[in-house]
Design an enzyme around this catalytic site. Structure first.
Site, PDB file in Angstrom:
ATOM      1  N   HIS A  99       0.837  -1.207   0.000  1.00  0.00           N
ATOM      2  CA  HIS A  99       0.000   0.000   0.000  1.00  0.00           C
ATOM      3  C   HIS A  99       0.867   1.250   0.000  1.00  0.00           C
ATOM      4  O   HIS A  99       2.072   1.201   0.260  1.00  0.00           O
ATOM      5  CB  HIS A  99      -0.920   0.033   1.225  1.00  0.00           C
ATOM      6  CG  HIS A  99      -0.195   0.189   2.533  1.00  0.00           C
ATOM      7  ND1 HIS A  99       0.536  -0.819   3.102  1.00  0.00           N
ATOM      8  CD2 HIS A  99      -0.084   1.251   3.367  1.00  0.00           C
ATOM      9  CE1 HIS A  99       1.061  -0.412   4.242  1.00  0.00           C
ATOM     10  NE2 HIS A  99       0.713   0.857   4.428  1.00  0.00           N
ATOM     11  N   ASP A 101       0.546   5.035   1.947  1.00  0.00           N
ATOM     12  CA  ASP A 101      -0.228   5.554   3.074  1.00  0.00           C
ATOM     13  C   ASP A 101      -1.285   6.577   2.645  1.00  0.00           C
ATOM     14  O   ASP A 101      -1.007   7.489   1.856  1.00  0.00           O
ATOM     15  CB  ASP A 101       0.708   6.195   4.116  1.00  0.00           C
ATOM     16  CG  ASP A 101       1.546   5.144   4.830  1.00  0.00           C
ATOM     17  OD1 ASP A 101       1.074   4.007   4.979  1.00  0.00           O
ATOM     18  OD2 ASP A 101       2.684   5.467   5.211  1.00  0.00           O
ATOM     19  N   HIS A 254       4.741   0.239   0.292  1.00  0.00           N
ATOM     20  CA  HIS A 254       5.449  -0.562   1.288  1.00  0.00           C
ATOM     21  C   HIS A 254       4.555  -1.667   1.835  1.00  0.00           C
ATOM     22  O   HIS A 254       3.327  -1.643   1.636  1.00  0.00           O
ATOM     23  CB  HIS A 254       6.011   0.313   2.415  1.00  0.00           C
ATOM     24  CG  HIS A 254       4.980   1.097   3.158  1.00  0.00           C
ATOM     25  ND1 HIS A 254       4.384   2.222   2.642  1.00  0.00           N
ATOM     26  CD2 HIS A 254       4.419   0.916   4.386  1.00  0.00           C
ATOM     27  CE1 HIS A 254       3.518   2.701   3.515  1.00  0.00           C
ATOM     28  NE2 HIS A 254       3.511   1.930   4.575  1.00  0.00           N
ATOM     29  N   ARG A 269       4.974   5.885  14.565  1.00  0.00           N
ATOM     30  CA  ARG A 269       4.927   6.487  13.230  1.00  0.00           C
ATOM     31  C   ARG A 269       4.473   7.927  13.295  1.00  0.00           C
ATOM     32  O   ARG A 269       3.506   8.255  13.984  1.00  0.00           O
ATOM     33  CB  ARG A 269       3.949   5.682  12.361  1.00  0.00           C
ATOM     34  CG  ARG A 269       3.911   6.128  10.915  1.00  0.00           C
ATOM     35  CD  ARG A 269       3.039   5.231  10.080  1.00  0.00           C
ATOM     36  NE  ARG A 269       1.730   5.837   9.860  1.00  0.00           N
ATOM     37  CZ  ARG A 269       0.885   5.480   8.906  1.00  0.00           C
ATOM     38  NH1 ARG A 269       1.193   4.491   8.075  1.00  0.00           N
ATOM     39  NH2 ARG A 269      -0.278   6.070   8.767  1.00  0.00           N
TER      40      ARG A 269
HETATM   41  C1  SIN Z   1       2.867   1.195   7.923  1.00  0.00           C
HETATM   42  O1  SIN Z   1       2.279   0.737   6.961  1.00  0.00           O
HETATM   43  O2  SIN Z   1       2.933   2.404   8.127  1.00  0.00           O
HETATM   44  C2  SIN Z   1       3.571   0.269   8.899  1.00  0.00           C
HETATM   45  C3  SIN Z   1       4.821  -0.280   8.312  1.00  0.00           C
HETATM   46  C4  SIN Z   1       5.519  -1.208   9.271  1.00  0.00           C
HETATM   47  O3  SIN Z   1       5.037  -1.388  10.396  1.00  0.00           O
HETATM   48  O4  SIN Z   1       6.550  -1.751   8.917  1.00  0.00           O
END
Ligand code: SIN
Length: 278
Positions: A99, A101, A254, A269
Site C-alpha cells: 500500500h 499511506d 510498502h 509512526r
Molecule cells: C505502515 O504501513 O505504516 C507500517 C509499516 C511497518 O510497520 O513496517
C-alpha cells in the site's frame, strides 16, 4: 558534494544514512541534504537512534506539518504519533499488504517516519517498491494508455464497516461511514520535487479506475498492482530497536511483513502532510 554519507540498500531504491544523530539539533544544510537524499533514494534508514516521541516529531516537522490519521487513534499524549503495535495474539499486522499511506485523502501524506521501539528478533521486516521504476518499466504504449486515467481511492476496504484494518487488538482503529468516501487521483503522478513520473495505485485503497466498465477496471488494476511490486523494484529493511526509516509516499509502496506470530512488535509512526497528486 553531499553532507551525507549514504549507502545503497538495493539496486533500485533505499539508502542507509551513516553518522547522523537525529536527536540533536539538525542545521538547515543537513536537513536540506537529508531531503535531497530522500527524493533521490525514496527510503532512508538511520540506525542506532535514541529518540523520544518529541524528538521524532521535531525531526518530522523539519519536512512539513505533521498529520493525524482519520481512522487510527494517535498516542494519548502526542496525537500526531501512531503506535503501530502488533501483540503476540494478533492475527495480522497494521500495514500488512502492499500500500501507499492514506491515498484515500485528497492530499495524501508526503512521507512517513517510522521508529522501531520493540521488534521481534530477525523478523518483521518492511518491504518497499519503487513506483518510478515500475512506471519506467512499462511499454510506451501502456504508458500512453495510462496517462489521463484517474484512479478511485477509498478507505472503505480497510476502515469501513468490517474493514480489514479494524480488528487488530492493540491499535485503536475505528470503522466509520466516512471511510466510504471516494477520492480521485491520477493513475500516473508526477513527483513534485524530482519531476519524475510514478505509478499511483495500491491494493489497499485503490478501488477502481474511473470511466472503465467493472471488468475492464478490475483487469487493468490487477495487472498494475502486480506489476508495481515485482521483486526487481523492491528493497527490504531489517529493523533493530532504534532504527528509523523515512519513506516517500509519492514514489513508493510498502508492506509490513507478518512473519512473527506470537511475538510483539512496536513502532512509532509520524506522517508529514502532502499535497494533491498531479
Ligand atoms: C505502515 O504501513 O505504516 C507500517 C509499516 C511497518 O510497520 O513496517
Amino acid at each position: 558534494m553531499s553532507l551525507l554519507d549514504t549507502r545503497p540498500l538495493s539496486g533500485v531504491l533505499g539508502a542507509s544514512v551513516e553518522g547522523v544523530d537525529l536527536a540533536s539539533d539538525l542545521d538547515d544544510d543537513l536537513v536540506a541534504a537529508i531531503r535531497a537524499a530522500f527524493v533521490d533514494h525514496h527510503v532512508l534508514v538511520f540506525r542506532d537512534q535514541d529518540l523520544s516521541p518529541e524528538q521524532q516529531m521535531r525531526f518530522g516537522r523539519s519536512f512539513g506539518d505533521l498529520d493525524t490519521h482519520p481512522f487510527v487513534a494517535g498516542n494519548d499524549e502526542f496525537p500526531e504519533i501512531i503506535d503501530v503495535i502488533t501483540e503476540p495474539d494478533d492475527r495480522f499486522t497494521f500495514g500488512g499488504g502492499w500500500h501507499t499511506d492514506v491515498t484515500f485523502l485528497a492530499e495524501p501524506d508526503l512521507g512517513s517516519i517510522l521508529y522501531a521501539v520493540d521488534v521481534p528478533s530477525g523478523a518483521g521486516d518492511t518491504l518497499f517498491a519503487n513506483q518510478h521504476a515500475a512506471y519506467d518499466a512499462l511499454s510506451d504504449t501502456m504508458k500512453g494508455m495510462l496517462h489521463g486515467l484517474v484512479g478511485l481511492h477509498s478507505a472503505g476496504p480497510q476502515y469501513g464497516e468490517g474493514g480489514l484494518s479494524t480488528g487488530n487488538t492493540a491499535m485503536r482503529t475505528r470503522a466509520a461511514d466516512l471511510a466510504d468516501a471516494v477520492v480521485r487521483h491520477p493513475v500516473v503522478r508526477t513527483h513534485p520535487e524530482s519531476g519524475e513520473k510514478a505509478l499511483y495505485v495500491n491494493g489497499a485503497f485503490t478501488i477502481g479506475i474511473d470511466g472503465l466498465h467493472g471488468e475492464e477496471s478490475r483487469t487493468l488494476l490487477r495487472f498494475l498492482l502486480r506489476h508495481a511490486v515485482k521483486e526487481r523494484f523492491t528493497c527490504r529493511v531489517r529493523w533493530e530497536p532504534g532504527t528509523l526509516v523515512m519513506w516517500d509516499n509519492r514514489s513508493v509502496q510498502h508492506y509490513a511483513l507478518y512473519d512473527y506470530a506470537g511475538q510483539r512488535r512496536h513502532m512509532r509512526r509520524v506522517t508529514v502532510k502532502g499535497d494533491r497528486p498531479v
